[in-house]
Design an enzyme around this catalytic site. Sequence first.
Site: not given
Length: 280
Positions: A93, A49, A116
């Site tokens: 994460q 990422k 997200d």
Amino acid sequence: MAIILDGKNLRDKIFENLKQRLNNMSEKPTLAVILVGDDPASQIYVKNKKKTAENLGINSIVINYPSDIPENVLLDKIKELNNDNKITAILVQLPLPKHIDKFRIIDSISPEKDVDGLTPYNSGKLFSGEEPYVYPCTPKGILLLLDEYNIELEGKHVVVIGRSNLVGKPVAQMLLNRNATVTMCHSHTKNLSDITKTADIVVSAVGKNIIGEKMLKSDCVVVDVGIFKDINGKICGDVDFASASKIAAYISPVPGGVGPMTIASLMLNTVELADSKRLR
Ligand code: NAP
């Protein structure tokens, strides 16, 4: 033979477009990723990422914590990032160590930085049919992939296998919002293959090899979200690709299908959060 839903190709197209958008931005967005512990898969995902963001011209910072970090230290860091005007997007994460309440952590991210789309605000917007700041990355990537191949969703029977907050539930809701008829399956579902055989589109997000050709209807569309390593260390999806691709009309491979679309969506979401900040 099925047509391959090529996530790498679409990811590259999205990145070309994003590079141009980023070139025109006077202030580059910054993505902050928090990684707790030393899970090897998570470490690879976070490294990718960061590298991808930097290649596109998105600033990125990774904040590493040992797995025994107290929950309040993490909450304090998120508060600091929420209040830091230079930070555009925050990603924690997952998975987190067991002693940390993942809901409390996700809830603490400001919705306008929730890259997200998992906070109660953004998922509430999604589930009520309103626009969240951004949609969750993997479900968004799946819909972008289906749209790229002009796969009709309206009125289609979509069977989603898996009901996680990360993939199964939001993708089902996004498909419902697009007027698909959605059936959700999970580990307690009886006679899974009777259900999948009626599907025009199967989206499988389980993490086990559970779908073979006998479970599919001719000319269906198969989206394989699962990623895991088999006993020989080979990366696999939920679907037996060789047999399923003989019966399906479209199929996403693993690797090279949904995975690249998830990272493309993460980058898209970071730029979208930067744009929405400019408008606020
Ligand atoms: P998760 O939270 O572990 O959820 C798995 C789901 O599968 C659960 O809802 C579970 O049912 C269901 N399930 C388990 N065994 C089943 C069975 N035999 N039949 C039917 N359903 C079954 O996982 P997740 O986070 O959604 O991820 C799912 C998979 O997608 C994993 O392999 C993950 O690595 C992968 N993934 C890939 C990407 C990508 O970018 N490609 C992104 C995210 C996740 P219950 O709810 O009843 O337990």
